[in-house]
Design an enzyme around this catalytic site. Structure first.
Site, PDB file in Angstrom:
ATOM      1  N   SER A  69       0.873  -1.178   0.000  1.00  0.00           N
ATOM      2  CA  SER A  69       0.000   0.000   0.000  1.00  0.00           C
ATOM      3  C   SER A  69       0.904   1.219   0.000  1.00  0.00           C
ATOM      4  O   SER A  69       2.069   1.132   0.414  1.00  0.00           O
ATOM      5  CB  SER A  69      -0.887   0.016   1.250  1.00  0.00           C
ATOM      6  OG  SER A  69      -1.554   1.258   1.387  1.00  0.00           O
ATOM      7  N   TYR A 110      -3.090  -0.671  10.410  1.00  0.00           N
ATOM      8  CA  TYR A 110      -2.923  -0.895   8.965  1.00  0.00           C
ATOM      9  C   TYR A 110      -1.533  -0.460   8.510  1.00  0.00           C
ATOM     10  O   TYR A 110      -0.824  -1.198   7.801  1.00  0.00           O
ATOM     11  CB  TYR A 110      -4.001  -0.120   8.217  1.00  0.00           C
ATOM     12  CG  TYR A 110      -4.002  -0.336   6.726  1.00  0.00           C
ATOM     13  CD1 TYR A 110      -4.546  -1.482   6.178  1.00  0.00           C
ATOM     14  CD2 TYR A 110      -3.475   0.631   5.863  1.00  0.00           C
ATOM     15  CE1 TYR A 110      -4.565  -1.677   4.802  1.00  0.00           C
ATOM     16  CE2 TYR A 110      -3.485   0.445   4.492  1.00  0.00           C
ATOM     17  CZ  TYR A 110      -4.033  -0.707   3.970  1.00  0.00           C
ATOM     18  OH  TYR A 110      -4.047  -0.894   2.608  1.00  0.00           O
TER      19      TYR A 110
END
Length: 352
Positions: free
Chosen positions: A244, A257
């Site tokens: 990501s 995350y």
């Protein structure tokens, strides 16, 4: 000899230096790999590469090349066999060539998180390109919906919780049983966790769920793929981890995350290093604002580092899928170690 062999097939984009397919009149195609025990791997790969170049030099519009007249191919095959001390049987196929699984007629991928979003898009892209794909995810219904998008494709639905080691083992066992091997793992399953929760308010159970899915699950799947890729013949394969842009720069209130995505970068680097001796290529794609259910809120407004809530642009998830397929279809001698694909105008560069 050329008349008895018929023709040799080295499909474009799917060449392994120890693999080829023989076609003879009146017989089914036979797929073979050169046994690693037959001689030094470097010599084997060099000579096999010469075979590939000789075959492709004779191509016209098709990767199917008649052997009649392609003397360079046969001379090179002869050189390989002579170098490794192997004699021909009568029909012209060396006895020390090991037939591959008869089911292995296309490239084989495992895609986790294949029931939605990026995982579904990548699975569909691979299926349409002729890959056989094991679709993994927690909900069988959504996986079957993914498979139905390419009804002519060779897919396998396997309900899998990537945080459970027994589920992961069952996934890869089912893939090998059905398709014969594993050429690619797209390590995609992940969760953002509870959004907008400050660090001091984040429940431990929520932290643990994100870590178990994004990091432990990615490790378990990579480990299972690595084991099969190391032991299968031909040896090797590719793992692509879904990172990501949060592997580089965090969003506000995203500690779980962001921590797991930073850790995934370390996992990618370590796997890439350890996989080198076994032709296991490992890379990572870092994605920003692909249009999926997970990013739907970005278009209406997302909290920025300066405390302002502002809408963000998104990009077509199909562009991500095409990038993954490009990475997946490189020869194992080449690797995209890290790729970043993001909506052009999203606030990433300079974020914060």
């Amino acid at each position: 000899m050329t008349g008895s062999l018929g023709r040799i097939d080295i499909p474009d984009g799917f060449f392994h230096p120890d693999r080829f397919v023989l076609h003879r009149d009146g017989r089914d195609p036979e797929e073979f790999v050169l046994d690693p025990a037959d001689g030094p791997r470097n010599t084997l790969r060099h000579e096999a590469s010469e075979v590939m170049r000789a075959v492709r030099a004779g191509e016209t519009e098709s990767p199917w090349v008649p052997l009649e007249g392609t003397l360079a191919v046969m001379r090179t095959l002869d050189a390989v066999r002579e170098r490794i001390g192997v004699r021909y049987p009568q029909e012209g196929v060396t006895r020390r060539l090991r037939p591959m699984n008869a089911q292995h007629s296309s490239k084989i991928a495992v895609v986790t998180g294949a029931g939605s979003g990026i995982g579904r898009s990548v699975a569909v892209e691979l299926l349409r390109a002729g890959w056989s794909v094991a679709l993994a995810g927690r909900r069988t219904g959504t996986l079957e919906e993914t498979a139905a998008l390419v009804p002519e494709g060779a897919s396998l639905v396997v309900a899998t919780d990537v945080a459970r080691p027994e589920d992961v083992d069952a996934l890869f066992d089912a893939t090998v049983e059905r398709f014969g091997r594993v050429d690619l793992l797209f390590n995609n399953a992940g969760t953002f966790g509870p959004g907008g929760v400050p660090v001091e308010e984040l429940p431990y159970d929520a932290w643990r769920h994100v870590v178990d899915t994004n990091l432990n699950g990615a490790f378990l799947c990579a480990q299972a793929a690595y084991r099969r890729m190391k032991e299968q013949v031909p040896q090797g394969g590719r793992i692509i981890n879904n990172g990501s842009i949060s592997a580089h720069t965090p969003r506000p209130h995203s500690v779980a995350y962001t921590a797991t995505k930073h850790a995934l970068t370390g996992l990618t680097k370590s796997l890439s290093l350890d996989g080198r001796p076994y032709s296991i290529a490992v890379g990572q794609i870092d994605i920003g604002n692909a249009a999926t259910d997970m990013t739907a809120r970005m278009e209406t407004g997302a909290l920025q580092a300066n405390g302002v809530v502002a809408p963000e642009p998104v990009m077509d998830v199909a562009d991500v899928a095409r990038t993954v397929r490009h990475m997946a279809e490189l020869p194992l001698g080449a690797n995209v170690q890290f790729a970043t694909v993001l909506a052009t105008a999203m606030p990433y560069v300079g974020r914060g």
